[in-house]
Design a protein around this motif. Structure first.
Motif, mmCIF file in Angstrom:
data_model
loop_
_atom_site.group_PDB
_atom_site.id
_atom_site.type_symbol
_atom_site.label_atom_id
_atom_site.label_comp_id
_atom_site.label_asym_id
_atom_site.label_seq_id
_atom_site.Cartn_x
_atom_site.Cartn_y
_atom_site.Cartn_z
ATOM 1 N N HIS A 105 0.812 -1.221 0.000
ATOM 2 C CA HIS A 105 0.000 0.000 0.000
ATOM 3 C C HIS A 105 0.844 1.269 0.000
ATOM 4 O O HIS A 105 0.311 2.368 0.111
ATOM 5 N N LYS A 106 2.158 1.121 -0.117
ATOM 6 C CA LYS A 106 3.050 2.281 -0.138
ATOM 7 C C LYS A 106 3.800 2.329 -1.462
ATOM 8 O O LYS A 106 4.129 1.292 -2.046
ATOM 9 N N THR A 107 4.100 3.538 -1.927
ATOM 10 C CA THR A 107 4.870 3.701 -3.160
ATOM 11 C C THR A 107 6.314 3.277 -2.941
ATOM 12 O O THR A 107 6.746 3.039 -1.804
ATOM 13 N N ALA A 108 7.050 3.205 -4.033
ATOM 14 C CA ALA A 108 8.471 2.866 -3.931
ATOM 15 C C ALA A 108 9.187 3.835 -2.991
ATOM 16 O O ALA A 108 9.964 3.433 -2.112
ATOM 17 N N LEU A 109 8.914 5.129 -3.169
ATOM 18 C CA LEU A 109 9.552 6.135 -2.325
ATOM 19 C C LEU A 109 9.149 5.957 -0.864
ATOM 20 O O LEU A 109 9.997 6.033 0.040
ATOM 21 N N VAL A 127 15.215 12.423 4.688
ATOM 22 C CA VAL A 127 15.173 11.043 4.220
ATOM 23 C C VAL A 127 14.641 10.968 2.790
ATOM 24 O O VAL A 127 15.122 10.179 1.976
ATOM 25 N N ARG A 128 13.667 11.813 2.467
ATOM 26 C CA ARG A 128 13.084 11.801 1.130
ATOM 27 C C ARG A 128 14.139 12.132 0.074
ATOM 28 O O ARG A 128 14.209 11.477 -0.977
ATOM 29 N N ALA A 129 14.974 13.123 0.356
ATOM 30 C CA ALA A 129 16.035 13.491 -0.585
ATOM 31 C C ALA A 129 17.004 12.327 -0.793
ATOM 32 O O ALA A 129 17.428 12.045 -1.929
ATOM 33 N N GLU A 130 17.344 11.642 0.301
ATOM 34 C CA GLU A 130 18.249 10.493 0.190
ATOM 35 C C GLU A 130 17.579 9.349 -0.566
ATOM 36 O O GLU A 130 18.231 8.643 -1.348
ATOM 37 N N ALA A 131 16.275 9.150 -0.331
ATOM 38 C CA ALA A 131 15.554 8.069 -0.994
ATOM 39 C C ALA A 131 15.487 8.296 -2.504
ATOM 40 O O ALA A 131 15.623 7.346 -3.289
ATOM 41 N N ILE A 132 15.281 9.540 -2.899
ATOM 42 C CA ILE A 132 15.256 9.855 -4.335
ATOM 43 C C ILE A 132 16.611 9.553 -4.962
ATOM 44 O O ILE A 132 16.697 9.005 -6.074
ATOM 45 N N GLU A 133 17.674 9.873 -4.237
ATOM 46 C CA GLU A 133 19.016 9.574 -4.737
ATOM 47 C C GLU A 133 19.244 8.068 -4.818
ATOM 48 O O GLU A 133 19.870 7.569 -5.767
ATOM 49 N N LEU A 134 18.732 7.321 -3.839
ATOM 50 C CA LEU A 134 18.871 5.865 -3.869
ATOM 51 C C LEU A 134 18.097 5.267 -5.047
ATOM 52 O O LEU A 134 18.565 4.309 -5.679
ATOM 53 N N LEU A 135 16.939 5.812 -5.346
ATOM 54 C CA LEU A 135 16.190 5.340 -6.511
ATOM 55 C C LEU A 135 16.972 5.584 -7.798
ATOM 56 O O LEU A 135 16.955 4.761 -8.713
ATOM 57 N N ARG A 136 17.655 6.725 -7.858
ATOM 58 C CA ARG A 136 18.525 6.971 -9.021
ATOM 59 C C ARG A 136 19.635 5.918 -9.075
ATOM 60 O O ARG A 136 19.973 5.412 -10.147
ATOM 61 N N ARG A 137 20.171 5.606 -7.906
ATOM 62 C CA ARG A 137 21.294 4.665 -7.844
ATOM 63 C C ARG A 137 20.888 3.281 -8.349
ATOM 64 O O ARG A 137 21.708 2.582 -8.974
ATOM 65 N N GLU A 139 18.555 2.836 -10.512
ATOM 66 C CA GLU A 139 18.000 3.094 -11.845
ATOM 67 C C GLU A 139 16.474 3.004 -11.870
ATOM 68 O O GLU A 139 15.874 2.428 -12.784
ATOM 69 N N LEU A 140 15.845 3.592 -10.846
ATOM 70 C CA LEU A 140 14.391 3.630 -10.771
ATOM 71 C C LEU A 140 13.882 5.029 -10.452
ATOM 72 O O LEU A 140 12.848 5.204 -9.803
ATOM 73 N N GLY A 153 9.194 -7.782 -11.019
ATOM 74 C CA GLY A 153 9.911 -8.397 -9.909
ATOM 75 C C GLY A 153 11.304 -7.816 -9.732
ATOM 76 O O GLY A 153 11.760 -7.555 -8.614
ATOM 77 N N GLY A 154 11.987 -7.572 -10.843
ATOM 78 C CA GLY A 154 13.329 -7.000 -10.759
ATOM 79 C C GLY A 154 13.314 -5.590 -10.195
ATOM 80 O O GLY A 154 14.184 -5.213 -9.406
ATOM 81 N N GLN A 155 12.301 -4.827 -10.598
ATOM 82 C CA GLN A 155 12.180 -3.466 -10.064
ATOM 83 C C GLN A 155 11.855 -3.493 -8.572
ATOM 84 O O GLN A 155 12.402 -2.710 -7.790
ATOM 85 N N GLN A 156 10.983 -4.405 -8.163
ATOM 86 C CA GLN A 156 10.658 -4.522 -6.744
ATOM 87 C C GLN A 156 11.895 -4.892 -5.924
ATOM 88 O O GLN A 156 12.117 -4.350 -4.832
ATOM 89 N N GLN A 157 12.706 -5.777 -6.450
ATOM 90 C CA GLN A 157 13.907 -6.172 -5.707
ATOM 91 C C GLN A 157 14.899 -5.021 -5.629
ATOM 92 O O GLN A 157 15.577 -4.850 -4.608
#
Length: 254
Positions: A105-109, A127-137, A139-140, A153-157
């Motif tokens: 029920h929660k988004t990736a972020l 934390v949000r700023a760091e999470a956005i950077e982690l998503l870039r890392r 490649e999401l 499945g690969g994106q979820q992992q």
């Protein structure tokens, strides 16, 4: 650093009559990538779960960053830590499972920010700023607002890996992170793990992906029936194993 980041000494664990770990001892050094291989039931996952204190050991000891896990010595006796104290120790490790275990029920972020905000008490903006950077890392960057059901499945992992990294662990534990994925999705997860290894992250990886182990691992450990049967450089263990059981296992899976 002259001391191992992880020191495992004479660790044993049984589930009823089944002896999952038998007197296991091994060191993992800062920045090292250690791959654990072996047949199902050989003790690889149990060992990771003991390090992350999801499973209690029966005997022996595990030290992480010089701190004994799970117990404390008082008056010559070992006393089990409280759940709060164990949770504090567990913050030093990040674990990625076979199944992604994302909050549906929660988004990736939101999945990534949940732990640092709720467990570590950090501010959502930081934390949000760091999470956005982690998503870039991983490649999401374009999937921040997507829910798990909208991701492959690969994106979820990869979100699960970013979620673990958000807690700023000193050790990453991977329990067959690609085993639940369709073959065409395995590469994208392994690519993220390779980048992590190159960045200097200390990693223990349970895997059947021998190509990944050969390319990325500093050391490969072959486990059999709860014991470490062979350990050494990836090229040696995978290329010219000494033990007959290691040879038979590799012949069966390659």
């Amino acid at each position: 650093m002259t001391k191992p980041l992880v020191a495992i000494r004479s660790v044993s664990k049984a589930f009823g009559e089944f002896q999952a770990l038998k007197n296991v001892s091994i060191d993992v050094w800062p920045g090292e990538v250690l791959c654990l291989i072996g047949a199902s039931g050989s003790g690889k996952t149990t060992l990771l779960r003991c390090i992350n204190q999801l499973t209690m050991i029966d005997s022996g000891g595990i030290w992480l960053d010089g701190e004994l896990l799970g117990v404390r010595e008082e008056g010559g006796k070992l006393r089990r830590l409280t759940e709060r104290q164990i949770a504090r120790q567990r913050l030093k490790t990040g674990m990625v499972f076979q199944r992604f275990n994302l909050f549906p029920h929660k988004t990736a972020l939101e999945n990534i920010t949940e732990g640092p905000v709720q467990v570590q008490g950090r501010s959502l903006d930081e934390v949000r700023a760091e999470a956005i950077e982690l998503l870039r890392r991983v490649e999401l960057a374009t999937k921040a607002d997507s829910y798990p059901s909208q991701l492959s499945g690969g994106q979820q992992q990869r979100v699960a890996i970013a979620r673990a990294l958000a807690m700023k662990p000193m050790l990453m534990l991977f329990d067959e992170p690609t085993s639940a994925l369709d073959p065409e999705l395995v590469g994208e997860v392994l690519s993220v793990m390779k980048e992590l290894a190159q960045s200097g992250m200390t990693m223990m990886v349970v895997t059947h992906e021998l190509g990944f182990a050969r390319e990325v691992a500093d050391r490969v450990v072959y486990m059999d029936h709860g014991a470490i049967l062979e350990s050494g450089r990836a090229a040696d263990v995978l290329g010219s194993p000494r033990e007959a059981r290691t040879q038979a296992f590799l012949a069966a899976v390659i």
